[in-house]
Design a protein around this motif. Structure first.
Motif, short mmCIF file in Angstrom:
data_model
loop_
_atom_site.label_atom_id
_atom_site.label_comp_id
_atom_site.label_asym_id
_atom_site.label_seq_id
_atom_site.Cartn_x
_atom_site.Cartn_y
_atom_site.Cartn_z
N ARG A 7 -60.15 2.39 77.47
CA ARG A 7 -59.03 3.34 77.61
C ARG A 7 -58.82 3.69 79.09
NH1 ARG A 7 -56.87 7.77 74.15
NH2 ARG A 7 -56.25 9.49 75.47
N VAL A 8 -59.91 4.00 79.77
CA VAL A 8 -59.85 4.37 81.19
C VAL A 8 -59.35 3.19 82.02
CG1 VAL A 8 -61.24 5.06 83.18
CG2 VAL A 8 -61.63 6.13 80.95
N ASP A 9 -59.90 2.01 81.77
CA ASP A 9 -59.51 0.83 82.55
C ASP A 9 -58.05 0.45 82.31
OD1 ASP A 9 -62.08 0.80 83.50
OD2 ASP A 9 -62.74 -0.92 82.30
N LEU A 10 -57.61 0.55 81.07
CA LEU A 10 -56.20 0.23 80.78
C LEU A 10 -55.28 1.24 81.47
CD1 LEU A 10 -54.05 -1.46 79.42
CD2 LEU A 10 -54.37 -0.08 77.36
N ALA A 11 -55.60 2.50 81.37
CA ALA A 11 -54.77 3.52 82.02
C ALA A 11 -54.68 3.27 83.53
CB ALA A 11 -55.32 4.92 81.74
N ALA A 12 -55.77 2.83 84.14
CA ALA A 12 -55.78 2.57 85.58
C ALA A 12 -54.88 1.39 85.95
CB ALA A 12 -57.21 2.31 86.04
N ARG A 13 -54.65 0.46 85.04
CA ARG A 13 -53.86 -0.73 85.34
C ARG A 13 -52.38 -0.58 84.97
NH1 ARG A 13 -58.01 -5.64 83.81
NH2 ARG A 13 -59.80 -4.73 84.87
N LEU A 14 -52.06 0.40 84.16
CA LEU A 14 -50.67 0.61 83.75
C LEU A 14 -49.93 1.44 84.79
CD1 LEU A 14 -51.13 1.53 79.97
CD2 LEU A 14 -50.20 -0.61 80.90
#
Length: 147
Positions: A58-65
């Motif tokens: 969740r954290v990694d996806l949010a950082a890439r969006l």
């Protein structure tokens, strides 16, 4: 708990270039007639994904969006019970009032853009965290180990 992340369009701030590009990808993938239709799909699907995804993924996806998309994802409190891919689509259809076919189309269109931002390794990690049925929504084969 249903959280409505939509707001009146006339009161929204201009979108970042990154989010505009994401909307254009969703609009193209989904063949939506307007950017607003693509934006509605993004809001619905990312909010739903935010209720399913936890932890580092969740954290990694949010950082890439793009920031706007990351906020839609992280504004949701993860559910305690994860939904299969099909149950996810049915839940989104019930929340939006759209047909299952339309919601499935919206989900695939948004997940294509999400996958482009996330990259293949993060998508693989996300798919390992979620129950069965999400791989097809991300445009991948649903592989299961032989018995």
């Amino acid at each position: 708990m249903i959280t409505d992340v939509r707001g009146p369009l006339e009161h929204q701030q201009p979108y970042s270039t990154a989010y505009e590009q994401m909307l254009e990808k969703v609009r193209y993938e989904g063949a939506y007639p307007t950017r607003e239709k693509a934006d509605e799909a993004v809001r619905l699907v990312l909010s739903g994904l935010g209720r399913q995804l936890t932890g580092d993924e969740r954290v990694d996806l949010a950082a890439r969006l793009p920031l706007e998309a990351a906020r839609m994802l992280t504004a949701q409190v993860p559910d305690t019970q994860l939904l299969t891919g099909w149950a996810f689509v049915k839940d989104l259809a019930a929340r939006s009032g759209a047909s299952l076919a339309t919601t499935r189309w919206d989900t695939g269109s948004v997940f294509a853009a999400v996958a482009a931002h996330a990259g293949p390794d993060l998508v693989t990690r996300i798919l390992h965290q979620l129950p069965t049925g999400y791989a097809l929504l991300f445009g991948r084969a649903e592989l299961t180990p032989a018995a």
